[in-house]
Design a protein around this motif. Structure first.
Motif, mmCIF file in Angstrom:
data_model
loop_
_atom_site.group_PDB
_atom_site.id
_atom_site.type_symbol
_atom_site.label_atom_id
_atom_site.label_comp_id
_atom_site.label_asym_id
_atom_site.label_seq_id
_atom_site.Cartn_x
_atom_site.Cartn_y
_atom_site.Cartn_z
ATOM 1 N N ALA A 247 0.879 -1.171 0.000
ATOM 2 C CA ALA A 247 0.000 0.000 0.000
ATOM 3 C C ALA A 247 0.914 1.219 0.000
ATOM 4 C CB ALA A 247 -0.908 0.001 1.219
ATOM 5 N N PHE A 249 1.251 5.289 0.004
ATOM 6 C CA PHE A 249 0.505 6.472 0.407
ATOM 7 C C PHE A 249 1.239 7.735 -0.054
ATOM 8 C CE2 PHE A 249 -0.452 3.070 3.287
ATOM 9 C CZ PHE A 249 -1.822 3.173 3.515
ATOM 10 N N GLN A 276 -4.070 6.900 -1.881
ATOM 11 C CA GLN A 276 -3.475 5.605 -1.588
ATOM 12 C C GLN A 276 -3.461 4.775 -2.867
ATOM 13 O OE1 GLN A 276 -5.243 3.389 1.628
ATOM 14 N NE2 GLN A 276 -4.417 1.429 0.873
ATOM 15 N N THR A 278 -2.518 0.959 -4.562
ATOM 16 C CA THR A 278 -2.186 -0.453 -4.398
ATOM 17 C C THR A 278 -1.695 -0.967 -5.740
ATOM 18 O OG1 THR A 278 -3.900 -0.714 -2.708
ATOM 19 C CG2 THR A 278 -3.051 -2.725 -3.728
#
Length: 330
Positions: A247, A249, A276, A278
């Motif tokens: 993840a 950020f 965010q 992924t």
């Protein structure tokens, strides 16, 4: 033509390596050897291999070009030394050795014999860590790395929790930012009368100023494999236990100077919050990638600098020795 190979050690990880070699396009699994009779019998049931009476007999066979050493750490030095002396390319499960001077000896011997000596720091070949390496410069200035690698009950009789677990995080950290230690403090402890340390908290300050905190344990009721990398521009959470392993950020920490009548310059910390991400990662296995990489080194067709080169392996072993010598509580 495939590289004829032999696996030494058919325990839990040896069986994983055997499956990977069996499926490899670069290697041919010629034999598996284990001094434990039950393990040897199981290997012969699982694969169509040529049996040998001893490790020495395997080394004496000129057809075998590569040896995969998947045995307890204290045996690695002697087994790898013998393999190299018999002109075999040598793959060693981590750690290469448990002594820095022994590792130096093995690399010197490999150069003398003109053979590949390779230690499998497996997570360097995971798509997640490869992605972090590619993206690390976009994080800005790295401020800290915090890692937890904990689980319950997997006590090792031949090494302590630092050699067993912390070595993974140290290898990843060296690959990403360099493991040049300026300061270290370590708290570690045993459990009941068990001979090896089962829990350790490690604090490092690198020469670059990055603060590292590592927590490793065999005493946790849950399994955690988490690393947080905090930068001035971005922060990443890498969790090996999750399907989406990273993840990312768009979050950092900014120091803001403000002026008012009461204070000429008052520094305030602001948090920059953003999106965010992924990332989608390749669906490949780290062990398969590592074995393919070893093959490319043997065949001489890898132009990239090795993730697991001599300098990297020696820095990680030296770091563990420094950490072991620094403990402030036992």
């Amino acid at each position: 033509m495939s590289i004829q190979s032999a696996i030494i050690g058919y325990g839990y990880w040896g069986r994983n390596v055997a499956r990977a070699l069996h499926n490899s396009t670069e290697f041919a699994l010629h034999t598996i050897y284990d001094e434990d009779k039950a393990a040897q019998t199981k290997a012969q049931e699982d694969y169509n291999i040529t049996p040998y009476v001893s490790y020495e007999a395997i080394l004496a066979d000129s057809k075998i070009q590569a040896i995969f050493i998947i045995t307890p750490p204290q045996t690695h030095f002697a087994l790898a030394e013998s393999a190299l002396k018999h002109h075999k390319h040598t793959f060693v499960e981590k750690p290469l050795t448990t002594q820095y001077t022994q590792a130096q000896t093995l690399y010197a011997l490999a150069k003398k014999q003109d053979k590949i000596l390779y230690c499998d720091h497996i997570f360097l070949h995971s798509p997640a860590v490869q992605y972090l390496k590619e993206q690390i410069k976009s994080f800005g200035e790295i401020v800290y790395i915090n890692a937890r690698r904990i689980n319950l009950g997997l006590f090792q009789s031949n090494v302590d929790v630092i050699w067993d677990l912390a070595i993974h995080d140290l290898s990843i950290i060296d690959y990403l930012v360099g493991l040049h230690i300026k300061e270290v403090s370590t708290f570690k402890t045993r459990y009941l009368d068990y001979p090896n340390d089962a829990l350790a908290n490690i604090n490092l300050r690198l020469e670059s100023g990055i603060i590292i905190t590592l927590s490793v344990s065999w005493l946790s009721p849950i399994k955690v494999r988490e690393m947080i990398i905090g930068g001035s521009k971005k922060t990443a959470i890498y969790d090996e236990t999750k399907k989406d392993k990273i993840a990312l950020f768009d979050t950092g920490v900014v120091i803001k100077d403000t002026f008012d009548t009461n204070s000429l310059y008052q520094k305030m910390v602001e948090y920059k919050l953003g999106e965010q991400l992924t990332p989608t990662l390749p669906n490949t296995m780290a062990l398969d990638n590592s074995i393919a990489y070893f093959a490319s080194l043997i065949l001489g067709d890898n132009l990239r600098q090795s993730q697991c080169d001599e300098g990297h392996i020696l820095r990680v072993i030296k770091a563990i020795e420094i950490i072991q010598d620094s403990h402030t509580q036992s």
